[in-house]
Design a protein around this motif. Structure first.
Motif, PDB file in Angstrom:
ATOM      1  N   LEU A 215       0.804  -1.224   0.000  1.00 17.91           N
ATOM      2  CA  LEU A 215       0.000   0.000   0.000  1.00 17.91           C
ATOM      3  C   LEU A 215       0.836   1.272   0.000  1.00 17.91           C
ATOM      4  O   LEU A 215       0.292   2.365   0.099  1.00 17.91           O
ATOM      5  N   GLU A 217       2.497   3.016  -2.284  1.00 14.14           N
ATOM      6  CA  GLU A 217       2.216   4.009  -3.323  1.00 14.14           C
ATOM      7  C   GLU A 217       0.894   4.717  -3.055  1.00 14.14           C
ATOM      8  O   GLU A 217       0.776   5.935  -3.219  1.00 14.14           O
ATOM      9  N   GLY A 218      -0.124   3.934  -2.637  1.00 17.74           N
ATOM     10  CA  GLY A 218      -1.409   4.544  -2.339  1.00 17.74           C
ATOM     11  C   GLY A 218      -1.336   5.490  -1.151  1.00 17.74           C
ATOM     12  O   GLY A 218      -1.959   6.565  -1.157  1.00 17.74           O
ATOM     13  N   HIS A 221       0.121   8.699  -2.225  1.00 12.30           N
ATOM     14  CA  HIS A 221      -0.865   9.503  -2.952  1.00 12.30           C
ATOM     15  C   HIS A 221      -1.762  10.256  -1.973  1.00 12.30           C
ATOM     16  O   HIS A 221      -1.988  11.467  -2.121  1.00 12.30           O
ATOM     17  N   TRP A 222      -2.290   9.551  -0.975  1.00 17.00           N
ATOM     18  CA  TRP A 222      -3.197  10.193  -0.035  1.00 17.00           C
ATOM     19  C   TRP A 222      -2.469  11.249   0.796  1.00 17.00           C
ATOM     20  O   TRP A 222      -3.060  12.288   1.134  1.00 17.00           O
ATOM     21  N   GLN A 345      -9.955   5.480  -7.176  1.00 11.43           N
ATOM     22  CA  GLN A 345      -8.806   4.767  -7.729  1.00 11.43           C
ATOM     23  C   GLN A 345      -7.846   4.302  -6.639  1.00 11.43           C
ATOM     24  O   GLN A 345      -7.011   3.422  -6.878  1.00 11.43           O
ATOM     25  N   HIS A 346      -7.972   4.868  -5.441  1.00 10.24           N
ATOM     26  CA  HIS A 346      -7.097   4.497  -4.326  1.00 10.24           C
ATOM     27  C   HIS A 346      -7.934   4.055  -3.119  1.00 10.24           C
ATOM     28  O   HIS A 346      -7.542   4.246  -1.971  1.00 10.24           O
ATOM     29  N   ASP A 348      -8.444   1.184  -2.023  1.00  9.05           N
ATOM     30  CA  ASP A 348      -7.941   0.017  -1.299  1.00  9.05           C
ATOM     31  C   ASP A 348      -7.116   0.407  -0.076  1.00  9.05           C
ATOM     32  O   ASP A 348      -6.796  -0.446   0.759  1.00  9.05           O
ATOM     33  N   VAL A 349      -6.765   1.680   0.075  1.00  8.90           N
ATOM     34  CA  VAL A 349      -5.960   2.113   1.228  1.00  8.90           C
ATOM     35  C   VAL A 349      -6.891   2.381   2.402  1.00  8.90           C
ATOM     36  O   VAL A 349      -7.742   3.269   2.336  1.00  8.90           O
TER      37      VAL A 349
END
Length: 938
Positions: A215, A217-218, A221-222, A345-346, A348-349
């Motif tokens: 996780l 990369e996600g 992003h957040w 798109q994210h 899953d985090v």
């Protein structure tokens, strides 16, 4: 063969087939594998932690699923179907424990059968449904769903299943409804249910745990997407009922929905996206803020492998949108659409990992997390559609709100705008204004999608400014990029600012601006210009590194070292005195661990919520010093427990009733052994009172305490966990060997008697609340145990509402019937009461008892047992009389109105006799109704 004989034989064969269906069990995949315990999913972990952080979370995360069914209901077939459902889905029979500080889930053996409780009711039964929905689950014991069937008539029933949210979500209810319909049909017809076994939630949790390392990369992003975002400040209500929810709706014209859908189609957006944009617009109008975050529900359900899965697969998606520039609503829809697509798109985090990554900046000073506001589109609720029956979904609302504020659009036959809020976040008038303005806003954008935000209905609510007023004034300067006044009470007062360009205003000009706009005492002695603000690793301003900052005093005191060591042990780094718990990497579970370490090491009360609210070692140490002082003041001397003839064991001594019982026993010179939790022991210890540590869940401790004393007064109660109360009474009566036993019961054990005048010990009338039924069960256990060996008399003293000058008893002003009247009078709202003759009853009101009179009655039973049931009442009060007293005592301008509808909490019309204990109950000076109400409302 004769027709009657044939029918009887068919019925017998059908009963045998049903019995076989109930006992037959096809192993679930997990049982076949024998995988045993599994980690919690991240979503489950969040819910589990709410019960660990501090005070009991109650029924906040219960999921009631109710349906009204018309037609011939087969209750036996329903029980078989529910048993089959629990067999098929191990998540519905899972317990939650902890090993080495980490939570886990473990399936329990499938119960056979699952109990279906049947109750007759004359009305719609909403009070019974609400009581059942409000009973909390014990996650450590398991989460098998509870089933209640209300029988309104021979072919008219309401079925309610109650789940815990840790084991189910919205899409799961559709699966549950579909499978129960099939299982019910199979059980009714005596045939096997042959659908393939579903996927199991523990496997999903294991996969999620195994993929946790992917996780990064996600999370990056957040972290970028939410950098600088802070929890929204909402106007605070004076209502003390912190989590209690208020649901408010405002109807929409039917064309509004179709216009909103058309607006979405024109801008490649769904109705949900348009509604979310409207929520952002309403929140902007309400707060005046342009940088806003609203949460919405995401899901982990993807692909065929998740089809038919029952479990918690939701995630909170924080959607951040810039509303600056007074955009047209159509522009806002596009901004929201893009932000929502980015969030999905994210998805899953897990949201709690995002909060951990963002650190202290994602919480406000009270520890509140980033997402305080949510939005959703709500459609027709799921109903349980059983074959051969007509079904109507029944809404059962819980009293707790999960977020401070939620906007909703009801996409049903009766479209409406919805606002749900915690009463601690918004007061009633503000909530009503907000739902009306939200409905008007939806209508306005449906009529004119190009309208700018400034033209929308709604007004900004005045709020307190952020931080020091000099800080806000500096930030408003067009040439100032950032400003802070870090120590508002320091001498001299200093402000710090970063300019947008090097040739901006001088410190003298900035200070002149402050002199012009502030009171003299609020003007800083100097404005210090910086090239950049010093930052902590988590991105917050590092006030300790600001030039001229006052030196940070060292952390001292007798518990300072223990606090520092605990922070270091749990968080892996030695903190400074004022380092923020979240900035050090703390989160919910570490707050629980830190509190447990300090509580066990220092013997002082502390929970995870305390840590999350205090946040710094200095604040935690100060809280512990306060609690140590309270303990020392309440417990003048520590002495060893001693054996004294005639000792009375008292449970519930820290409660309102128990404290008066202890006082009465002290006046009579009776030695006492009081049962109390370790952190509360100092509240009851004193001359003549020894303490044994424990509570109702410690059955071995209860048995030992009962066996060591010569009399028992059992006044403790969980109020919300009847199974714990009954188990505790069973343990105590089993260990009872000598002397009298007095149980403080409740008039709720009478249920709903047929006659308005109720004699002492009269048979109960259905329906009984779970609380009342537990009291009745406890009385039965006591009666069965009495009369053996050296056991003395058994007395069950049934009490009504208990009033008295005690903090715990003042809770009566917040809950139930008294709470309804008190809160209305306190807030100047109309008080609506059922008038005489409503529903055929001459009188509506309640019995009550002064706590001191109840204590006299209870202790009198030690010397003169009643050998059965007795009532303890100071009198009866009609609702109009109680309302008038409260209005006068509070100086309220509330009006008393009468209507034909009867609120469930006010639907009480019984008078109870109280003859057996009349002498002890005779009122003393200051025990009249007005005096006790005055002492409670002061």
């Amino acid at each position: 063969m004769h027709t009657d004989t044939t029918a009887a034989l068919q019925e017998q064969l059908l009963r045998r087939a049903r019995a076989a269906a109930r006992t037959h069990h096809t192993p679930t995949p997990a049982e076949s594998r024998g995988d045993g315990p599994a980690p919690l999913s991240r979503a489950q972990r969040r819910l589990w932690l709410t019960e660990q952080l501090g005070p009991e979370s109650g029924a906040q995360y219960n999921v009631p699923f109710a349906t009204r069914l018309y037609g011939p209901l087969d209750v036996d077939a329903l029980g078989t179907a529910l048993t089959g459902l629990v067999h098929r889905h191990e998540i519905l029979r899972t317990r939650y424990g902890r090993h080495d500080g980490e939570p886990y889930q473990e399936p329990l053996p499938a119960p056979a059968p699952v109990t279906v409780r049947l109750a007759d009711t004359d009305g719609d039964g909403r009070e019974l449904l609400a009581e059942e929905a409000g009973r909390p689950f014990d996650l450590a014991a398991g989460t098998v769903p509870r089933a209640l069937v209300l029988r309104h008539g021979p072919q008219d029933h309401t079925i309610m299943l109650t789940f815990h949210h840790i084991s189910i979500d919205g899409p799961s209810l559709d699966t549950v409804a579909e499978e129960l319909a099939g299982l019910y049909a199979a059980a009714r017809d005596g045939v096997p249910y042959r659908e393939p076994l579903p996927p199991q939630y523990a496997d999903f949790a294991r996969r999620e745990s195994a993929q946790a390392g992917e996780l990064g990369e996600g999370l990056d992003h957040w972290a970028r997407r939410l950098a600088g975002a802070a929890p929204l400040r909402l106007p605070r209500s004076a209502d003390a009922q912190a989590r209690l929810a208020a649901d408010r709706t405002a109807p929409l014209d039917a064309p509004v929905l179709s216009a909103l859908r058309a607006l979405g189609t024109q801008h490649r957006a769904t109705l949900f996206t348009v509604t979310l944009a409207a929520a952002f617009a309403a929140l902007h109008r309400f707060t005046g803020e342009t940088d806003l975050v609203i949460g919405c529900a995401g899901t982990h359900r993807e692909g065929r492998a998740m089809r038919g899965l029952v479990g918690l697969c939701v995630n909170t998606l924080p959607v951040r949108v810039d509303l600056s520039g007074d955009p047209a609503f159509t522009v806002l829809v596009e901004r929201v659409r893009d932000a929502l697509l980015d969030a999905q798109q994210h998805r899953d985090v897990p949201f709690d990992l995002i909060l951990e990554r963002l650190g202290a900046g994602a919480r406000d000073a009270e520890g509140t997390a980033l997402v305080r506001v949510t939005s959703d589109v709500l459609r027709e609720p799921t109903a349980l559609r059983l074959p051969g029956l007509r079904a109507e979904a029944v809404e059962v609302s819980l009293t707790d709100a999960k977020f401070d504020l939620s906007f909703g659009l009801l996409d049903t036959d009766r479209p409406a705008a919805l606002v749900r809020h915690r009463r601690s976040a918004l007061d009633e008038a503000t909530g009503e204004e907000l739902v009306r303005s939200f409905a008007a806003l939806l209508g306005a954008v449906a009529a004119d999608p190009g309208i700018r935000l400034s033209g929308l209905p709604g007004r900004a609510v005045e709020r307190d400014g952020d931080g020091h007023p000099a800080e806000a004034l500096l930030r408003a300067h067009p040439e100032v990029a950032e400003a802070v006044v870090p120590h508002p009470d320091a001498e001299p007062l200093l402000a710090y600012a970063v300019l947008r360009r090097t040739d901006g205003p001088s410190p003298a000009r900035l200070r002149a601006r402050l002199r012009a706009g502030l009171a003299p005492e609020a003007v800083p002695a100097a404005v210090v210009l910086l090239d950049a603000m010093p930052r902590t690793p988590q991105g917050a301003v590092d006030t300790a590194r600001l030039p001229g900052a006052p030196a940070v005093p060292a952390l001292d005191g007798p518990r300072a070292a223990a606090v520092t060591e605990a922070f270091a042990a749990v968080l892996g780094q030695v903190p400074g005195p004022d380092d923020d718990f979240f900035a050090l990497g703390g989160q919910s579970l570490t707050a629980v661990q830190l509190a447990e370490q300090l509580r066990s090491g220092l013997g002082l009360p502390l929970n995870g919520l305390d840590v999350m609210q205090c946040r710094t070692p200095r604040a935690v140490a100060a809280l512990l010093e306060t609690r140590a002082t309270e303990q020392a003041a309440a417990r003048p001397s520590a002495r060893p427990r001693r054996s004294r003839p005639g000792t009375v064991l008292v449970t519930g001594g820290t409660g309102g009733v128990g404290s008066f019982v202890l006082r009465e026993l002290a006046a009579r010179g009776r030695p006492v052994l009081a049962l109390a939790r370790p952190e509360s022991a100092h509240l009851v210890a004193g001359d003549g009172v020894d303490v044994v540590e424990g509570d109702l869940s410690d059955l071995d401790g209860l048995r030992a305490a009962v066996a060591s004393t010569d009399a028992v007064i059992h006044a403790a109660c969980t109020f919300t966990r009847p199974e714990v109360d009954v188990a505790a009474m069973e343990a105590m009566t089993g260990a009872w060997r000598r002397g009298p036993f007095v149980f403080v019961s409740s008039v709720d054990a009478y249920g709903h008697p047929a006659d308005a005048r109720v004699a002492e010990g009269a048979e109960p009338g259905e329906p009984l609340s779970p609380y009342g039924r537990a009291k009745l069960d406890c009385e039965r256990l006591l009666s069965e145990a009495a009369g053996h060996g050296d056991r003395g008399g058994a007395s069950a003293v049934r009490s009504p509402i208990v009033w008295g000058p005690h903090a715990r008893l003042r809770d009566q002003l917040q809950w139930g019937a008294t709470g309804i009247l008190y809160q209305a009078a306190a807030n100047g709202r109309p008080i609506v009461l059922p008038g005489p003759g409503t529903h055929g009853h001459d009188w509506y009101g309640a019995p009550w008892v002064h706590a001191a009179a109840l204590a006299r009655a209870v202790t009198a039973c030690l010397d003169d047992p009643v050998h059965g049931v007795a009532n303890a009442l100071s009198g009866h009060v009609a609702w109009p009389e109680l309302a008038a007293e409260l209005v006068e005592l509070l100086g309220s301008n509330s009006r008393v109105l009468y209507g034909e509808e009867v609120h469930p909490d006010l639907d009480h019309h019984w008078h109870y006799r109280a003859d057996r204990l009349a002498d002890a109950l005779r009122p003393r000076p200051g025990e009249d109704l007005r005096s006790v109400l005055a002492s409670m409302t002061a």
